[in-house]
Design a protein around this motif. Structure first.
Motif, short mmCIF file in Angstrom:
data_model
loop_
_atom_site.label_atom_id
_atom_site.label_comp_id
_atom_site.label_asym_id
_atom_site.label_seq_id
_atom_site.Cartn_x
_atom_site.Cartn_y
_atom_site.Cartn_z
N MET A 1 0.83 -1.18 0.00
CA MET A 1 0.00 0.00 0.00
C MET A 1 0.88 1.25 0.00
N VAL A 2 0.57 2.20 -0.83
CA VAL A 2 1.31 3.44 -0.93
C VAL A 2 0.82 4.40 0.17
N SER A 3 1.76 5.04 0.83
CA SER A 3 1.40 5.99 1.88
C SER A 3 0.76 7.23 1.27
N SER A 4 -0.24 7.76 1.93
CA SER A 4 -0.87 8.99 1.45
C SER A 4 -0.30 10.21 2.14
N PHE A 5 0.73 10.01 2.97
CA PHE A 5 1.37 11.12 3.66
C PHE A 5 2.60 11.58 2.90
N PHE A 6 2.82 12.89 2.89
CA PHE A 6 4.01 13.45 2.27
C PHE A 6 5.24 13.07 3.09
N ASP A 7 6.39 12.99 2.44
CA ASP A 7 7.62 12.70 3.18
C ASP A 7 8.02 13.89 4.06
N ARG A 8 7.62 15.10 3.66
CA ARG A 8 7.81 16.32 4.46
C ARG A 8 6.55 17.15 4.36
N CYS B 1 -3.13 15.12 -7.04
CA CYS B 1 -3.59 14.60 -5.75
C CYS B 1 -4.62 13.50 -5.94
N LEU B 2 -5.56 13.70 -6.84
CA LEU B 2 -6.56 12.67 -7.09
C LEU B 2 -5.93 11.41 -7.67
N ARG C 1 2.86 15.91 -4.08
CA ARG C 1 3.43 16.95 -3.23
C ARG C 1 4.12 18.02 -4.07
N ASP C 2 4.90 17.59 -5.07
CA ASP C 2 5.60 18.55 -5.93
C ASP C 2 4.60 19.46 -6.65
N VAL D 1 3.16 21.94 -4.08
CA VAL D 1 4.14 22.99 -3.78
C VAL D 1 4.23 23.99 -4.93
N ALA D 2 4.24 23.51 -6.16
CA ALA D 2 4.30 24.41 -7.32
C ALA D 2 3.09 25.33 -7.36
N ALA D 3 1.92 24.79 -7.07
CA ALA D 3 0.71 25.62 -7.05
C ALA D 3 0.75 26.63 -5.90
N ALA D 4 1.26 26.20 -4.76
CA ALA D 4 1.35 27.10 -3.61
C ALA D 4 2.35 28.23 -3.88
N ARG D 5 3.45 27.90 -4.52
CA ARG D 5 4.42 28.94 -4.89
C ARG D 5 3.77 29.95 -5.85
N GLU D 6 3.07 29.43 -6.85
CA GLU D 6 2.42 30.31 -7.82
C GLU D 6 1.39 31.22 -7.14
#
Length: 81
Positions: A1-8, A51-52, A65-66, A69-74
């Motif tokens: 199972m892949v974790s749904s939590f970010f590494d940071r 995300c989806l 996550r990447d 972050v790109a959207a948040a920076r924009e």
């Protein structure tokens, strides 16, 4: 199972200094993008798609996550990790 939590976690700020928000995973990022995002943009749409796709297991949590972050920076709401 892949974790749904970010590494940071990702720290964003919507306005007031005391309103920082720490986003720790894909589901929280998707909800934030859907309900609290300050503006629509292609980067926001790309982050939503990422995300989806991560929720469905089609892309990695890191890719989502990447994109977030790109959207948040924009949107100029990215504070850091």
């Amino acid at each position: 199972m892949v974790s749904s939590f970010f590494d940071r976690p990702v720290v964003v700020q919507l306005g007031r200094i005391d309103r920082d928000r720490v986003v720790v995973g894909v589901r929280e990022a998707a909800q934030f993008l859907l309900y609290d995002w300050p503006q629509d943009s292609p980067a926001r749409q790309a982050a939503m798609r990422a995300c989806l796709a991560a929720i469905k297991g089609e892309v990695s949590t890191s890719a989502a996550r990447d994109a977030f972050v790109a959207a948040a920076r924009e949107a100029r709401i990215y504070l850091g990790e």
